[in-house]
Design a protein around this motif. Structure first.
Motif, mmCIF file in Angstrom:
data_model
loop_
_atom_site.group_PDB
_atom_site.id
_atom_site.type_symbol
_atom_site.label_atom_id
_atom_site.label_comp_id
_atom_site.label_asym_id
_atom_site.label_seq_id
_atom_site.Cartn_x
_atom_site.Cartn_y
_atom_site.Cartn_z
ATOM 1 N N GLU A 159 44.332 -30.292 -30.488
ATOM 2 C CA GLU A 159 44.051 -31.427 -31.371
ATOM 3 C C GLU A 159 44.223 -32.748 -30.646
ATOM 4 N N VAL A 160 44.462 -32.725 -29.362
ATOM 5 C CA VAL A 160 44.773 -33.935 -28.595
ATOM 6 C C VAL A 160 43.659 -34.218 -27.603
ATOM 7 N N TRP A 161 43.360 -35.511 -27.387
ATOM 8 C CA TRP A 161 42.427 -35.934 -26.343
ATOM 9 C C TRP A 161 43.235 -36.477 -25.166
ATOM 10 N N VAL A 162 42.887 -36.038 -23.964
ATOM 11 C CA VAL A 162 43.581 -36.491 -22.753
ATOM 12 C C VAL A 162 42.550 -37.050 -21.777
ATOM 13 N N ALA A 163 42.763 -38.300 -21.365
ATOM 14 C CA ALA A 163 41.895 -38.916 -20.360
ATOM 15 C C ALA A 163 42.499 -38.664 -18.979
ATOM 16 N N THR A 164 41.644 -38.311 -18.020
ATOM 17 C CA THR A 164 42.104 -37.963 -16.669
ATOM 18 C C THR A 164 41.241 -38.639 -15.622
ATOM 19 N N VAL A 165 41.901 -39.164 -14.597
ATOM 20 C CA VAL A 165 41.210 -39.661 -13.407
ATOM 21 C C VAL A 165 41.692 -38.830 -12.227
ATOM 22 N N LYS A 166 40.744 -38.320 -11.446
ATOM 23 C CA LYS A 166 41.086 -37.576 -10.240
ATOM 24 C C LYS A 166 40.518 -38.316 -9.042
ATOM 25 N N SER A 167 41.293 -38.319 -7.967
ATOM 26 C CA SER A 167 40.908 -39.103 -6.791
ATOM 27 C C SER A 167 40.867 -38.246 -5.541
ATOM 28 N N GLY A 168 39.731 -38.389 -4.813
ATOM 29 C CA GLY A 168 39.619 -37.771 -3.485
ATOM 30 C C GLY A 168 39.978 -36.302 -3.501
ATOM 31 N N GLY A 169 40.886 -35.949 -2.621
ATOM 32 C CA GLY A 169 41.350 -34.579 -2.546
ATOM 33 C C GLY A 169 40.698 -33.800 -1.426
ATOM 34 N N SER A 170 41.131 -32.571 -1.298
ATOM 35 C CA SER A 170 40.611 -31.694 -0.252
ATOM 36 C C SER A 170 40.462 -30.291 -0.813
ATOM 37 N N SER A 171 39.624 -29.521 -0.164
ATOM 38 C CA SER A 171 39.412 -28.125 -0.547
ATOM 39 C C SER A 171 39.226 -27.302 0.712
ATOM 40 N N PHE A 187 44.156 -47.013 -18.157
ATOM 41 C CA PHE A 187 44.654 -46.749 -16.801
ATOM 42 C C PHE A 187 45.007 -48.024 -16.023
ATOM 43 N N LEU A 188 44.833 -49.176 -16.658
ATOM 44 C CA LEU A 188 44.995 -50.428 -15.911
ATOM 45 C C LEU A 188 46.413 -50.636 -15.375
ATOM 46 N N ASN A 189 47.397 -50.057 -16.027
ATOM 47 C CA ASN A 189 48.781 -50.210 -15.561
ATOM 48 C C ASN A 189 49.227 -49.069 -14.641
ATOM 49 N N THR A 190 48.268 -48.260 -14.190
ATOM 50 C CA THR A 190 48.591 -47.166 -13.272
ATOM 51 C C THR A 190 48.170 -47.544 -11.851
ATOM 52 N N GLU A 191 48.542 -46.707 -10.907
ATOM 53 C CA GLU A 191 48.217 -46.978 -9.504
ATOM 54 C C GLU A 191 46.718 -46.997 -9.262
ATOM 55 N N VAL A 192 45.976 -46.234 -10.039
ATOM 56 C CA VAL A 192 44.536 -46.143 -9.832
ATOM 57 C C VAL A 192 43.767 -47.174 -10.658
ATOM 58 N N GLY A 193 44.478 -47.889 -11.520
ATOM 59 C CA GLY A 193 43.815 -48.792 -12.458
ATOM 60 C C GLY A 193 42.945 -49.859 -11.821
ATOM 61 N N SER A 194 43.496 -50.597 -10.866
ATOM 62 C CA SER A 194 42.738 -51.690 -10.255
ATOM 63 C C SER A 194 41.520 -51.164 -9.499
ATOM 64 N N ARG A 195 41.692 -50.015 -8.847
ATOM 65 C CA ARG A 195 40.561 -49.417 -8.123
ATOM 66 C C ARG A 195 39.469 -48.985 -9.097
ATOM 67 N N LEU A 196 39.886 -48.389 -10.198
ATOM 68 C CA LEU A 196 38.942 -47.939 -11.215
ATOM 69 C C LEU A 196 38.145 -49.111 -11.778
ATOM 70 N N GLN A 197 38.866 -50.200 -12.051
ATOM 71 C CA GLN A 197 38.199 -51.376 -12.616
ATOM 72 C C GLN A 197 37.242 -52.007 -11.617
ATOM 73 N N LYS A 198 37.637 -52.036 -10.348
ATOM 74 C CA LYS A 198 36.782 -52.613 -9.318
ATOM 75 C C LYS A 198 35.501 -51.792 -9.141
ATOM 76 N N VAL A 199 35.630 -50.483 -9.192
ATOM 77 C CA VAL A 199 34.467 -49.607 -8.999
ATOM 78 C C VAL A 199 33.492 -49.721 -10.170
ATOM 79 N N ILE A 200 34.033 -49.757 -11.391
ATOM 80 C CA ILE A 200 33.173 -49.750 -12.572
ATOM 81 C C ILE A 200 32.711 -51.148 -12.965
ATOM 82 N N GLY A 201 33.633 -52.140 -12.850
ATOM 83 C CA GLY A 201 33.268 -53.507 -13.255
ATOM 84 C C GLY A 201 32.879 -53.546 -14.722
#
Length: 509
Positions: free
Chosen positions: A68-80, A104-118
């Motif tokens: 019953e819950v919605w969860v927003a997720t951002v994943k960055s880079g990574g390796s396989s 996500f603006l108050n997270t470590e990825v927030g500023s990068r996310l905002q810059k990419v999407i604008g």
């Protein structure tokens, strides 16, 4: 909000008929934490801008319904690598399914996310919808792993692709535990390491990405590290190469070059593993060598058919050959090759190699297997000393070999292969190394042609049994005679090749 580096081993089930039993595998029930088993219905929507800004920035953004819950997720880079995935991810519970990066603006990825999407608009690009069975296990060393069995589909417009995979996510402990558990599961069920994420598979399905060409490149060797550590890292890379070659073969079993590549990768892994034996980098050396040897033998018959067909085509292209009427041999070889390929495909696709390769990977990550060697022994010291020892063995064999004895030729060819593959991988820092590698390649190819002629003769004699065509024995005889002629010509050149090889070895020392 949670943020962590997700480390998981993904395994694809190749037989849906056993799916319902996987979560009751003995490998899991013996380690399961009581009360942790549950089932969830999950649906994730992935978003991106019209010009794929997130994808280009190696970011993935989704909103997933978890019960019953919605969860927003951002994943960055990574390796396989070989089914092992590692990437950073940020998760935030939200109250709706619409995309909203402001959370996500108050997270470590927030500023990068905002810059990419604008100020661009996020649009849905694909959906994953699946049932997830979850179980937590605790390994014997205390490591905690969440086991998730996912069954469902990836949806991109009107296209769909199945999801049938097991994810082993490391909650605490070392990656080695993932491979131990994966190896145990693969003993019971048909599983293959899955190098692609659901997101990447969805991008391919949607036509938003092109498949990256898979190429096996020689491992990078950091010679500043201790020898045993370097060899373990190299061996892990070689395991990943075998898995990559295996996947390519399973996707295109009709291509002879991919069969050959799989055999080379197995031989390369076996060669470097044997070269590492004095350092005791693993505990069960003999068992793993035996298993790897069996895997190589599984595809020998297919490779022999490919060699025979290639030789036949070369013979037909020989300018002095004129064939009248129907040519039978090519059709017979093609039919037999198709039958053999299907048989080998079935064995490899059932996870033939998975348990062994994951188990070997786990041993190589076991720090207790490290063997202390003198601090003044560099990687090059060890490699050069070991290769010189192998070269002396080949030198002695060459002096006593009987070139008309197919078994003797095959044995010395195997030694040439081992030396060449080990030298290619470990790259000893001596001036004459490239030249010596060329001589080894020349010898390997020449001895290969001589050995192949003998194996082709045996293969053709076996194929002729029960065949009523009068033309087929004639064609087979012509091919055998032509190969014998080629072999005799090469044998006359072998002494010269060995002389040049021995001179190069002397200079390399």
């Amino acid at each position: 909000m949670s943020k962590h580096t997700e480390t998981e081993l993904k395994l694809r089930c190749t037989d849906e008929s056993v799916w319902e039993r996987i979560m009751t595998a003995e490998a899991l029930t013996n380690l399961a934490v009581l009360g942790t088993a549950k089932t969830e219905q999950l649906e994730a929507r992935y978003f991106d801008t019209a010009n794929h800004s997130l994808q280009n920035a190696k970011l993935a953004y989704r909103v997933r319904r978890e019960g019953e819950v919605w969860v927003a997720t951002v994943k960055s880079g990574g390796s396989s690598k070989g089914g092992l995935h590692a990437r950073q991810e940020w998760n935030i519970a939200v109250d709706r399914e619409e995309p909203d990066i402001t959370v996500f603006l108050n997270t470590e990825v927030g500023s990068r996310l905002q810059k990419v999407i604008g100020d661009q608009i996020l649009e849905p690009i694909l959906i994953t919808r699946f049932e997830r069975q979850i179980l937590e296990v605790i390994m014997h060393d205390g490591a905690t792993i969440e086991v998730a069995a996912d069954k469902g589909e990836i949806i991109a417009g009107e296209k769909t692709a199945p999801i049938l995979e097991v994810e082993l996510e490391l909650k605490s402990g070392q990656p080695r535990d993932l491979f131990l558990l994966g190896a145990a599961l693969a003993k019971e069920y048909p599983l293959l390491p899955e190098p692609d994420s659901k997101y990447y598979r969805g991008l391919l399905l949607a036509g938003l990405s092109t498949e990256i060409p898979r190429r096996n490149e020689l491992p990078q060797v950091d010679k500043s590290r201790p020898v045993s550590e370097v060899l373990r890292v190299v061996l892990v890379d070689l395991i990943a190469q075998v898995l990559l070659a295996q996947r390519s073969f399973l996707e295109h079993k009709e291509q002879p070059g991919l069969v050959h590549e799989l055999r080379i990768c197995l031989r390369r892994l076996r060669s470097v593993l044997e070269f590492s034996e004095p350092l005791a980098v693993i505990k069960e050396y003999s068992r793993y060598q035996d298993e790897l040897r069996k895997f190589g033998r599984k595809v020998e018959a297919l490779r022999e058919l490919d060699v025979a067909y290639c030789s036949w085509q070369q013979f037909l292209g020989y300018q002095m050959v004129s064939m009248e009427g129907k040519v039978w041999l090519g059709e017979v070889l093609t039919e037999k090759r198709s039958q053999e390929a299907e048989k080998i495909y079935a064995e490899y696709n059932s996870g033939l190699t998975t348990s062994t390769l994951l188990g070997l990977w786990a041993e190589l990550l076991d720090e207790d297997c490290q063997h202390i060697i003198p601090h003044d022994c560099t990687v090059d010291d060890y490699v050069i000393t070991g290769l010189l020892s192998w070269l002396r063995i080949v030198g002695k064999q060459e002096k006593s070999v009987e070139w008309t004895d197919a078994e003797n030729v095959h044995k010395i060819r195997l030694w040439v292969k081992k030396i060449r593959y080990t030298m290619e991988v470990l790259q000893p820092d001596l001036k004459g190394t490239p030249r010596l590698l060329l001589k080894l390649e020349k010898l390997q190819d020449t001895l290969g042609i001589i050995s192949d002629a003998k194996s082709t003769e045996g293969l053709l004699r076996e194929l002729l049994r029960g065949k009523s065509s009068k033309g087929l024995p004639l064609e087979a005889g012509m091919l055998i005679g032509w190969q014998c002629h080629e072999t005799l010509t090469l044998r006359k050149k072998l002494d010269k090749y060995w002389l040049k090889f021995n001179r190069t070895v002397q200079k390399w020392k």
